[in-house]
Design an enzyme around this catalytic site. Structure first.
Site, PDB file in Angstrom:
ATOM      1  N   ASP A   1     -11.409   2.662   4.050  1.00 32.85           N
ATOM      2  CA  ASP A   1     -11.773   1.240   3.985  1.00 32.85           C
ATOM      3  C   ASP A   1     -13.283   1.041   3.905  1.00 32.85           C
ATOM      4  O   ASP A   1     -13.749  -0.058   3.607  1.00 32.85           O
ATOM      5  CB  ASP A   1     -11.292   0.526   5.262  1.00 32.85           C
ATOM      6  CG  ASP A   1      -9.959  -0.182   5.075  1.00 32.85           C
ATOM      7  OD1 ASP A   1      -9.703  -0.653   3.953  1.00 32.85           O
ATOM      8  OD2 ASP A   1      -9.203  -0.257   6.057  1.00 32.85           O
TER       9      ASP A   1
ATOM     10  N   GLN B   1      -4.915  -1.677   9.493  1.00 27.84           N
ATOM     11  CA  GLN B   1      -4.826  -2.994   8.856  1.00 27.84           C
ATOM     12  C   GLN B   1      -5.382  -4.084   9.771  1.00 27.84           C
ATOM     13  O   GLN B   1      -5.001  -4.186  10.934  1.00 27.84           O
ATOM     14  CB  GLN B   1      -3.354  -3.285   8.492  1.00 27.84           C
ATOM     15  CG  GLN B   1      -3.154  -4.539   7.675  1.00 27.84           C
ATOM     16  CD  GLN B   1      -3.747  -4.448   6.259  1.00 27.84           C
ATOM     17  OE1 GLN B   1      -3.856  -3.368   5.680  1.00 27.84           O
ATOM     18  NE2 GLN B   1      -4.147  -5.576   5.704  1.00 27.84           N
TER      19      GLN B   1
ATOM     20  N   LYS C   1       0.839  -1.204   0.000  1.00 29.88           N
ATOM     21  CA  LYS C   1       0.000   0.000   0.000  1.00 29.88           C
ATOM     22  C   LYS C   1       0.875   1.255   0.000  1.00 29.88           C
ATOM     23  O   LYS C   1       0.616   2.213  -0.723  1.00 29.88           O
ATOM     24  CB  LYS C   1      -0.942  -0.016   1.220  1.00 29.88           C
ATOM     25  CG  LYS C   1      -2.066  -1.040   1.077  1.00 29.88           C
ATOM     26  CD  LYS C   1      -2.900  -1.240   2.332  1.00 29.88           C
ATOM     27  CE  LYS C   1      -3.930  -2.364   2.100  1.00 29.88           C
ATOM     28  NZ  LYS C   1      -4.808  -2.645   3.225  1.00 29.88           N
TER      29      LYS C   1
END
Ligand code: GUN
Length: 288
Positions: free
Chosen positions: A120, A97, A53
């Site tokens: 997200d 994460q 990422k």
């Protein structure tokens, strides 16, 4: 032999498009989107994802910072970090994460992220908006799957889509997205009975279970589109999807490979969601 849905190539095209938009906004505003990625602990798969990422942000001209907390830090420390990033005006996107180590509560952490910085789409407000069919940031993997289906002109409206897996990250938001596209949606899971028979009714089969090669040719209606979200590390160290590519590709009409299918699309969608968050927060229009 079926059409191979090449996520890697499509993701590259989309990443270049995002990078061009980032540069155009930078010329206009002298600002760049900023993404903060939080990793708690040292899970090796998460480390790979987080590093990928970060690299993708750099290539797209997005500022990124990775915030690492040790696995024995506390929920309170995590919450303090999220608060600090929420207040930081140079940060437009925040991502924590998952999975978190056992002593952490992922729901409390994701709910603490400012909804407008939630790249997200995991915040309960954004998940609720998606459920209600309203505009909201959408989780990156389901968004990537939808982008692939559209790029390959796979019909969705009126088609029967069977999703195997009911996670908050993939299965549930995927079902909502496919409903929004007017598919007829069935969500199957570990307790579903007669799974092969159910899957054989799918025009579009999306596998997100986390069990290497469990979807075999006998699960597939001839000509169906098969999307493999699984990333499983086998004992030989190689990656395998949830779909047995070799047998399924002889029956399916179109199929995604692993690696090189859904995975790269997730990252491309994260960059897109970060650009969108930047535009929202800086009150910029979608046109450069
Ligand atoms: N873990 C696996 N997939 C994801 C994702 O898309 N976002 C985050 N934050 N964690 C994940």
């Amino acid at each position: 032999m079926s059409t191979i849905i090449r996520g890697k190539e499509l993701a590259q095209t989309l990443r270049e498009k995002t990078a061009r938009a980032v540069e155009a906004y930078h010329l206009k505003t002298h600002k760049r989107p900023g993404l903060a990625v939080i990793q708690v602990g040292e899970d090796p798969a998460s480390t790979v994802y987080v590093n990928n990422k970060e690299k993708a942000c750099q290539a797209a001209g997005i500022r990124s910072s990775v915030h690492r907390l040790s696995r024995d830090s506390s929920q309170l420390e995590l919450m303090a970090l999220i608060e600090q990033l929420n207040r930081d005006e140079s940060i437009h996107g925040i991502l924590c994460q998952l999975p978190l180590p056992d002593q952490f509560d992922a729901f409390t952490a994701t709910a603490a992220i400012k909804p407008e910085k939630d790249v997200d789409g995991f915040h309960p407000l954004n998940a609720g908006l998606l459920f209600l069919g309203r505009e909201a940031p959408v989780p990156c993997t389901p968004l990537g799957v939808l982008a692939m289906l559209k790029a390959y002109k796979i019909p969705i409206a009126g088609q029967h889509c069977v999703i195997v897996g009911r996670s908050n990250i993939v299965g549930k938001p995927m079902a909502q997205l496919m409903l929004r596209e007017n598919a007829t949606v069935t969500t199957a899971h570990s307790r579903t009975q007669n799974l092969p028979e159910l899957c054989r009714q799918a025009d579009i089969l999306i596998a997100a279970v986390g069990r290497a090669r469990m979807i075999t040719a006998d699960f597939i209606k001839p000509g169906a589109t098969v999307i493999d979200v699984g990333v499983n590390r086998c004992s030989d160290g190689k990656l395998a999807g949830d779909v047995d590519f070799e047998s399924v590709s002889t029956v399916a009409g179109a199929i995604t490979p692993v690696p090189g299918g859904v995975g790269p699309m997730t990252i491309a969608m994260l960059l897109q969601n970060t650009l969108d968050a930047f535009l929202r927060i800086e009150k910029l229009t979608g046109e450069v």
